[in-house]
Design an enzyme around this catalytic site. Structure first.
Site, PDB file in Angstrom:
ATOM      1  N   THR A  53      69.482 -70.128 -86.864  1.00  0.00           N
ATOM      2  CA  THR A  53      69.347 -70.806 -85.728  1.00  0.00           C
ATOM      3  C   THR A  53      68.689 -72.049 -86.308  1.00  0.00           C
ATOM      4  O   THR A  53      68.231 -72.342 -87.266  1.00  0.00           O
ATOM      5  CB  THR A  53      68.237 -70.283 -84.907  1.00  0.00           C
ATOM      6  OG1 THR A  53      68.067 -71.016 -83.862  1.00  0.00           O
ATOM      7  CG2 THR A  53      67.079 -69.994 -85.626  1.00  0.00           C
ATOM      8  N   GLU A  58      64.412 -65.617 -82.759  1.00  0.00           N
ATOM      9  CA  GLU A  58      63.654 -65.056 -83.547  1.00  0.00           C
ATOM     10  C   GLU A  58      63.204 -63.812 -82.953  1.00  0.00           C
ATOM     11  O   GLU A  58      62.281 -63.029 -83.534  1.00  0.00           O
ATOM     12  CB  GLU A  58      62.408 -66.068 -83.825  1.00  0.00           C
ATOM     13  CG  GLU A  58      62.835 -67.139 -85.046  1.00  0.00           C
ATOM     14  CD  GLU A  58      63.509 -68.179 -84.054  1.00  0.00           C
ATOM     15  OE1 GLU A  58      64.185 -68.252 -82.996  1.00  0.00           O
ATOM     16  OE2 GLU A  58      63.597 -69.607 -84.706  1.00  0.00           O
ATOM     17  N   LYS A  86      69.146 -78.484 -76.459  1.00  0.00           N
ATOM     18  CA  LYS A  86      69.887 -77.261 -76.216  1.00  0.00           C
ATOM     19  C   LYS A  86      71.148 -77.735 -75.187  1.00  0.00           C
ATOM     20  O   LYS A  86      70.882 -78.053 -74.112  1.00  0.00           O
ATOM     21  CB  LYS A  86      69.315 -76.158 -75.765  1.00  0.00           C
ATOM     22  CG  LYS A  86      70.189 -74.992 -76.111  1.00  0.00           C
ATOM     23  CD  LYS A  86      69.298 -73.880 -75.956  1.00  0.00           C
ATOM     24  CE  LYS A  86      69.777 -72.499 -76.779  1.00  0.00           C
ATOM     25  NZ  LYS A  86      69.359 -71.252 -76.335  1.00  0.00           N
ATOM     26  N   TRP A 132      72.419 -75.162 -80.130  1.00  0.00           N
ATOM     27  CA  TRP A 132      71.429 -76.199 -80.488  1.00  0.00           C
ATOM     28  C   TRP A 132      71.649 -77.406 -80.944  1.00  0.00           C
ATOM     29  O   TRP A 132      72.966 -77.562 -81.910  1.00  0.00           O
ATOM     30  CB  TRP A 132      70.420 -75.513 -81.701  1.00  0.00           C
ATOM     31  CG  TRP A 132      69.873 -74.419 -81.100  1.00  0.00           C
ATOM     32  CD1 TRP A 132      69.601 -73.329 -81.687  1.00  0.00           C
ATOM     33  CD2 TRP A 132      68.421 -74.414 -80.129  1.00  0.00           C
ATOM     34  NE1 TRP A 132      68.708 -72.589 -80.930  1.00  0.00           N
ATOM     35  CE2 TRP A 132      67.949 -73.501 -79.973  1.00  0.00           C
ATOM     36  CE3 TRP A 132      67.895 -75.697 -79.439  1.00  0.00           C
ATOM     37  CZ2 TRP A 132      66.927 -73.261 -79.070  1.00  0.00           C
ATOM     38  CZ3 TRP A 132      67.064 -75.601 -78.505  1.00  0.00           C
ATOM     39  CH2 TRP A 132      66.389 -74.293 -78.466  1.00  0.00           C
TER      40      TRP A 132
HETATM   41  P1  ADP Z   1      69.202 -67.706 -76.738  1.00  0.00           P
HETATM   42  O1  ADP Z   1      69.918 -68.911 -76.624  1.00  0.00           O
HETATM   43  O2  ADP Z   1      69.868 -66.488 -77.125  1.00  0.00           O
HETATM   44  O3  ADP Z   1      68.143 -67.269 -76.016  1.00  0.00           O
HETATM   45  P2  ADP Z   1      68.192 -69.312 -79.107  1.00  0.00           P
HETATM   46  O4  ADP Z   1      67.387 -68.922 -80.336  1.00  0.00           O
HETATM   47  O5  ADP Z   1      69.428 -69.991 -79.542  1.00  0.00           O
HETATM   48  O6  ADP Z   1      68.629 -67.796 -78.330  1.00  0.00           O
HETATM   49  O7  ADP Z   1      67.372 -70.132 -78.016  1.00  0.00           O
HETATM   50  C1  ADP Z   1      66.155 -69.688 -77.717  1.00  0.00           C
HETATM   51  C2  ADP Z   1      65.440 -70.917 -76.865  1.00  0.00           C
HETATM   52  O8  ADP Z   1      66.227 -71.332 -75.822  1.00  0.00           O
HETATM   53  C3  ADP Z   1      64.214 -70.854 -76.314  1.00  0.00           C
HETATM   54  O9  ADP Z   1      63.076 -70.700 -77.373  1.00  0.00           O
HETATM   55  C4  ADP Z   1      63.947 -71.526 -75.071  1.00  0.00           C
HETATM   56  O10 ADP Z   1      63.706 -72.862 -75.591  1.00  0.00           O
HETATM   57  C5  ADP Z   1      65.367 -71.813 -74.607  1.00  0.00           C
HETATM   58  N1  ADP Z   1      65.675 -70.664 -73.640  1.00  0.00           N
HETATM   59  C6  ADP Z   1      66.235 -69.414 -73.745  1.00  0.00           C
HETATM   60  N2  ADP Z   1      66.170 -68.714 -72.524  1.00  0.00           N
HETATM   61  C7  ADP Z   1      65.615 -69.690 -71.700  1.00  0.00           C
HETATM   62  C8  ADP Z   1      65.358 -69.659 -70.265  1.00  0.00           C
HETATM   63  N3  ADP Z   1      65.726 -68.635 -69.329  1.00  0.00           N
HETATM   64  N4  ADP Z   1      64.737 -70.946 -69.579  1.00  0.00           N
HETATM   65  C9  ADP Z   1      64.647 -71.770 -70.486  1.00  0.00           C
HETATM   66  N5  ADP Z   1      64.798 -71.884 -71.773  1.00  0.00           N
HETATM   67  C10 ADP Z   1      65.314 -70.890 -72.253  1.00  0.00           C
END
Ligand code: ADP
Length: 543
Positions: free
Chosen positions: A186, A331, A440, A445
């Site tokens: 990530t 994570e 994002k 990312w």
């Molecule tokens: P994933 O996209 O599978 O959740 P990532 O590690 O790529 O996993 O991204 C995690 C991050 O994405 C979180 O720390 C947060 O900043 C953002 N995120 C994930 N889900 C949400 C949500 N429902 N609302 C807002 N931000 C979110």
């Protein structure tokens, strides 16, 4: 006194064995890279996973050696999920959306031994194989007849010929459940990509918890469509939870446009689908334009970015599809919270219900969370005060793979998520901000540091700061604020052109804003909050 129960290790191989024995006719349907639809059952997944395991043994791969994939969601990828981890190797799902240079860096860092890739990614593999220093075996996920000649990739084999040379009988090895099973990189924090290294135990507990009724509620009666890629945190654990419960799986392959996804939902009687808001935005656009309806879909988990209210309203109120708004991260394997209502919410007006649904939900059993102030002191759960969100639990990271320096954990074994939020009296988390320095876009990312480093390499740039701007389709898009060197000249378009070829296309900023200065803090760090204030009247081009 110890308990007197059997000490069976929680191993991923047990999932596919269970699915084979109890749900042998459970279907797996995949749209292939070739464009056609492939269907078979858990019985065949199990047999072919054992062939994968035998094929890996024949390569003399050691326990914990990494087997990488560059692949869409599909049945062969699923077989690798079970065959690689089940035989004691580590499945490393590479993200094909990254720039090839980033893929090389990650493959070398992970010390991958084998790379299995879909035909779509042949051009990437051709371009990078000579720089992948540890990969000894290349396998293209195709039939022997489809393997192109003269690719220049050493020893390239077709997947079907590779596994076809091995029997489908295999005794899954038994080992410590704390052994590594898969890994996912990530760029969710600053600096180089970092890998979460999941264990069999963490994966199995996460799969069990994920299937619970107030989480994703997975059963043998479900037909599940993970649009979230299998290279993105193991498709949120769905392949494991589905096998555990014998649910039908439907894989979209590379076709993730609204029309293809809608057609698959209807033709395969999908009851439950999973994806980031951008994907559902495209699908809702398609069904709204065509005046279409869902005949079987009853719920969808949406996460990765905040789900917009209009999307929740459209799914819930117009199409009768329950939205499970979820929050998590790589994570965390990734499930942290899921928004399902409690009894007391059922009587609320639809307006008040929407306020609850907009939250990211309550902690899944196994995830302990708290919010803290800058001194690390815990803040109250009043739904108003926001603080840095910390988590801990059996499927939450302890250290990154090959971590140098201190553990990411803070006192008490808490992992700082880099997210900022409130928690209300009922335990519902609402993410309000992000403290980590990343953007994002469409579920992927963009490292603001990488963008800044490229801009800074331009001879006319003195200082550059990359920030994310809200975008209706992609959630966020990067722009870059630039201070030019005295007397130097560069135009917006010249600077944007300078990015081409240096990073993945989606990581190139949408715009350049020239400023006289970038606000700096006492330690010389760029103050992006202040920069946002300076740019408060700015809007993205075309938005
Ligand atoms: P994933 O996209 O599978 O959740 P990532 O590690 O790529 O996993 O991204 C995690 C991050 O994405 C979180 O720390 C947060 O900043 C953002 N995120 C994930 N889900 C949400 C949500 N429902 N609302 C807002 N931000 C979110």
């Amino acid at each position: 006194m110890l308990g007197l129960m059997q000490n069976h290790q929680l191993l991923i191989s047990s999932l596919i064995e269970h699915a084979e024995r109890h749900h042998s006719e459970g279907e797996i349907v995949s749209r292939r890279v070739e464009g056609d639809i492939h269907r078979y059952t858990y019985k065949q997944v199990a047999a072919r996973s054992r062939q994968v395991a035998n094929a890996l043994d024949a390569l003399k791969l050691n326990f914990s050696d990494r087997v990488a994939t560059l692949a869409w969601n599909g049945y062969r990828h699923l077989e690798l999920y079970f065959g690689v981890s089940g035989s004691g190797r580590v499945l490393h799902t590479l993200n094909p959306r990254l720039h090839p240079d980033q893929v090389v860096w990650i493959a070398n860092h992970a010390e991958d031994s084998v790379l299995c890739f879909d035909a779509t990614f042949l051009p990437i593999v051709k371009a990078i194989h000579s720089r992948c220093t540890t990969i000894q075996h290349y396998v293209m996920l195709c039939d022997a007849a489809a393997l192109p000649a003269d690719t220049g990739i050493p020893g390239l084999q077709s997947y079907e010929a590779w596994i076809g040379a091995h029997p489908s009988t295999y005794n899954w090895p038994q080992f410590d459940e704390n052994s590594a099973s898969s890994m996912c990189y990530t760029s969710g924090t600053t600096g180089n990509p970092k890998a979460a290294l999941y264990s069999h135990r963490s994966t199995m507990l996460h799969a069990l918890a994920g299937a619970m009724p107030d989480v994703l509620n997975i059963s043998a009666r479900d037909s599940i469509l993970p649009v979230v890629p299998m290279f993105h945190v193991n498709a949120w654990g769905l392949p494991y939870s589905a096998a555990m419960n014998g649910a039908k799986m439907v894989f979209p392959g590379p076709a993730m446009d609204g029309k293809s996804i809608y057609e698959l939902i209807e033709s395969e009687k999908v009851t439950f689908a999973a994806g980031v808001p951008t994907v559902w935005q495209m699908m809702l656009g398609h069904i709204q334009t065509g005046g279409l309806r869902f005949s079987t879909l009853n719920r969808t988990v949406i996460g990765g970015s905040a789900c917009p209210p209009a999307m929740i309203a459209a799914f819930n109120d117009v199409y009768g599809v329950e939205v499970l708004h979820a929050w998590g991260m790589t994570e965390m394997s990734p499930l942290g919270t899921v928004c399902t209502l409690k009894n007391q919410h059922l009587e609320l007006s639809s307006e008040d219900k929407m306020k609850v649904r907009l939250k990211q939900g309550r902690a899944v059993y196994g995830v302990d969370m708290k919010i803290v102030d800058p001194d690390g002191d815990e803040l109250p759960w009043d739904g108003k005060i926001s603080g840095d969100l910390l988590v801990r639990g059996p499927w939450i990271i302890e250290q990154y793979f090959k971590q140098e320096g201190a553990s990411p954990l803070v006192s008490g074994g808490w992992f700082p998520t880099g997210d900022v939020g409130t928690i209300d009296g009922n335990g519902y988390l609402q993410i309000t901000d992000r403290s980590k320095d990343v953007i994002k876009s469409g579920g992927e990312w963009i490292s603001s540091i990488d963008v800044e480093n490229i801009a800074m390499a331009h001879p006319a740039v003195l200082m550059a700061a990359c920030i994310g701007m809200k975008h209706p389709k992609w959630d966020e898009r990067p722009i870059i604020a630039v201070v030019k060197k005295p007397g130097a000249e560069v135009s917006r378009d010249e600077l944007l052109a300078f990015f081409v070829g240096k990073t993945a296309k989606f990581q190139i900023p949408d715009d350049v804003v020239f400023v006289d200065a970038i606000p700096l803090g006492a330690t010389g760090k760029m103050q992006k909050m202040k920069l946002r204030e300076v740019l408060k009247d700015y809007s993205l081009p075309g938005v």
